[in-house]
Design a protein around this motif. Structure first.
Motif, short mmCIF file in Angstrom:
data_model
loop_
_atom_site.label_atom_id
_atom_site.label_comp_id
_atom_site.label_asym_id
_atom_site.label_seq_id
_atom_site.Cartn_x
_atom_site.Cartn_y
_atom_site.Cartn_z
N GLU A 179 0.83 -1.20 0.00
CA GLU A 179 0.00 0.00 0.00
C GLU A 179 0.87 1.26 0.00
O GLU A 179 0.57 2.23 -0.69
CB GLU A 179 -0.93 0.01 1.21
CG GLU A 179 -2.09 -0.98 1.09
CD GLU A 179 -3.05 -0.90 2.27
OE1 GLU A 179 -2.72 -0.19 3.25
OE2 GLU A 179 -4.11 -1.54 2.21
N TYR A 180 1.94 1.23 0.76
CA TYR A 180 2.86 2.37 0.81
C TYR A 180 3.50 2.60 -0.57
O TYR A 180 3.57 3.74 -1.05
CB TYR A 180 3.95 2.13 1.85
CG TYR A 180 5.05 3.16 1.83
CD1 TYR A 180 4.88 4.40 2.42
CD2 TYR A 180 6.27 2.88 1.22
CE1 TYR A 180 5.89 5.35 2.40
CE2 TYR A 180 7.29 3.82 1.18
CZ TYR A 180 7.09 5.06 1.78
OH TYR A 180 8.10 5.99 1.74
N ALA A 181 3.98 1.52 -1.19
CA ALA A 181 4.63 1.63 -2.50
C ALA A 181 3.65 2.16 -3.54
O ALA A 181 4.01 3.01 -4.37
CB ALA A 181 5.18 0.28 -2.93
N HIS A 182 2.42 1.67 -3.50
CA HIS A 182 1.41 2.10 -4.47
C HIS A 182 1.07 3.58 -4.27
O HIS A 182 1.02 4.35 -5.24
CB HIS A 182 0.15 1.25 -4.32
CG HIS A 182 -0.97 1.67 -5.24
ND1 HIS A 182 -0.93 1.45 -6.60
CD2 HIS A 182 -2.15 2.30 -4.99
CE1 HIS A 182 -2.04 1.92 -7.15
NE2 HIS A 182 -2.78 2.45 -6.19
N LYS A 183 0.84 3.97 -3.03
CA LYS A 183 0.44 5.35 -2.75
C LYS A 183 1.54 6.34 -3.10
O LYS A 183 1.28 7.45 -3.56
CB LYS A 183 0.06 5.49 -1.28
CG LYS A 183 -0.48 6.86 -0.92
CD LYS A 183 -1.05 6.89 0.48
CE LYS A 183 -1.68 8.24 0.78
NZ LYS A 183 -2.31 8.29 2.11
N ASN A 184 2.79 5.94 -2.89
CA ASN A 184 3.92 6.84 -3.12
C ASN A 184 4.61 6.59 -4.46
O ASN A 184 5.69 7.15 -4.71
CB ASN A 184 4.93 6.73 -1.98
CG ASN A 184 4.38 7.24 -0.66
OD1 ASN A 184 4.39 8.43 -0.41
ND2 ASN A 184 3.88 6.34 0.17
N GLU A 185 4.01 5.73 -5.28
CA GLU A 185 4.53 5.42 -6.63
C GLU A 185 6.00 4.99 -6.56
O GLU A 185 6.85 5.47 -7.31
CB GLU A 185 4.35 6.62 -7.56
CG GLU A 185 2.89 7.00 -7.78
CD GLU A 185 2.73 8.15 -8.74
OE1 GLU A 185 3.74 8.81 -9.07
OE2 GLU A 185 1.60 8.39 -9.19
N LYS A 186 6.26 4.08 -5.63
CA LYS A 186 7.61 3.55 -5.48
C LYS A 186 7.76 2.23 -6.23
O LYS A 186 6.87 1.39 -6.21
CB LYS A 186 7.90 3.29 -3.99
CG LYS A 186 7.92 4.54 -3.13
CD LYS A 186 9.27 5.22 -3.19
CE LYS A 186 9.38 6.33 -2.16
NZ LYS A 186 10.71 6.97 -2.16
N LEU A 187 8.88 2.07 -6.89
CA LEU A 187 9.21 0.81 -7.55
C LEU A 187 9.84 -0.12 -6.53
O LEU A 187 10.89 0.20 -5.95
CB LEU A 187 10.16 1.04 -8.72
CG LEU A 187 10.68 -0.20 -9.45
CD1 LEU A 187 9.53 -0.92 -10.14
CD2 LEU A 187 11.75 0.17 -10.46
#
Length: 293
Positions: free
Chosen positions: A160-168
């Motif tokens: 969820e964190y990666a998705h919300k912050n557009e992290k690869l």
């Protein structure tokens, strides 16, 4: 794979179609945008030199397909605007068929990668959807160590964190013998997600923690781990247990009630547990497992 060729110069269209057919592709030729819009193909080779015809409707309709523009010269009308509408690329006439094949192969691989990514994303969302967490993602910052009693809970927070912050994300399971190579080859722009610290020997853990000083990461551990990095604790009473784990009777009852109390009425839930409704109520009271209204 079917390739639709939209070109009013018939000789050129037939020449391209012949070479593509030799390379194993199915082709159809159209000289009219209107007729081509009734077609169904995987790739559209679209000439931008079609007198009196507007290519915009076709590009808009098939923008999810692979559209490669065939242009005689490059300007905003032939390349710039069509690319904004959804065309993928362009090739300047005259061109070698090998150059066109490279472009088709590249974009086909890209389309396949998008499909696979979407599949894995949907699978992960489905796998984690019933895991409840009230953790505020906005408070999370990296690098970070997550100590948890349930790996999937950490998984949900991290994804969820990666998705919300557009992290690869780059996934590094330490149970994999090649974890050091995966660490070395990770993109400097990606966020490492590291799991399975319990599989490492003390020396390897020290090597890992020292190496991580140069990376952005989230490390999830189901055992205590002493580090200088910020650490948060995420625990749950509703975890799913491994099939090789033996539960106490009390733990089993707590797990079943937590997991299924909103799916079954108490009458059916107590029946499945092999206890009376009164006993179920007593256990709810004992463990504080009453339903939230």
């Amino acid at each position: 794979m079917k390739i639709i060729i939209v070109e009013n110069e018939l000789y050129l269209a037939q020449s391209i179609a012949s070479k593509l057919t030799e390379n194993g592709f199915e082709t159809e030729i159209y000289s009219s945008i209107k007729e081509a819009m009734q077609s169904s193909g995987d790739v559209y080779l679209l000439s931008t030199n079609l007198p009196g015809q507007n290519t915009a409707p076709l590009i808009t309709q098939f923008k999810e397909k692979i559209i490669i523009l065939m242009v005689s010269y490059i300007n905003n009308d032939t390349v710039g605007e069509p690319l904004k509408l959804g065309a993928k690329d362009y090739i300047v006439k005259p061109f070698m068929i090998e150059e066109l094949l490279r472009k088709i192969e590249h974009y086909q691989e890209y389309q396949d990668l998008k499909k696979h990514t979407r599949l894995y994303q949907e699978y992960m969302e489905n796998l984690l959807q019933e895991i409840e967490t009230d953790f505020d993602i906005d408070t999370l910052s990296t690098p970070l160590v997550i100590q948890t009693n349930y790996q999937r809970l950490a998984d949900k927070v991290v994804f969820e964190y990666a998705h919300k912050n557009e992290k690869l994300l780059t996934f590094v399971p330490l149970g994999n013998k090649e974890w050091k190579e995966k660490l070395e080859s990770a993109s400097p722009n990606s966020l490492l997600y590291i799991t399975e610290t319990h599989t490492l020997k003390k020396a390897d853990k020290e090597h890992l923690l020292n190496k991580l000083k140069t990376y952005d990461f989230i490390l999830s551990t189901t055992t205590e781990l002493e580090t200088d990095y910020d650490t948060i604790i995420l625990n749950t009473d509703s975890k799913l247990y491994d099939q090789n784990e033996i539960l106490t009777i009390d733990d089993y009852v707590k797990f079943i009630v937590n997991s299924f109390q909103y799916k079954f009425p108490d009458t059916e839930l107590s029946k499945k547990l092999g206890i009376s409704r009164k006993s179920l109520w007593e256990k709810r009271k004992k463990y504080g497992l009453f339903k939230k209204k």
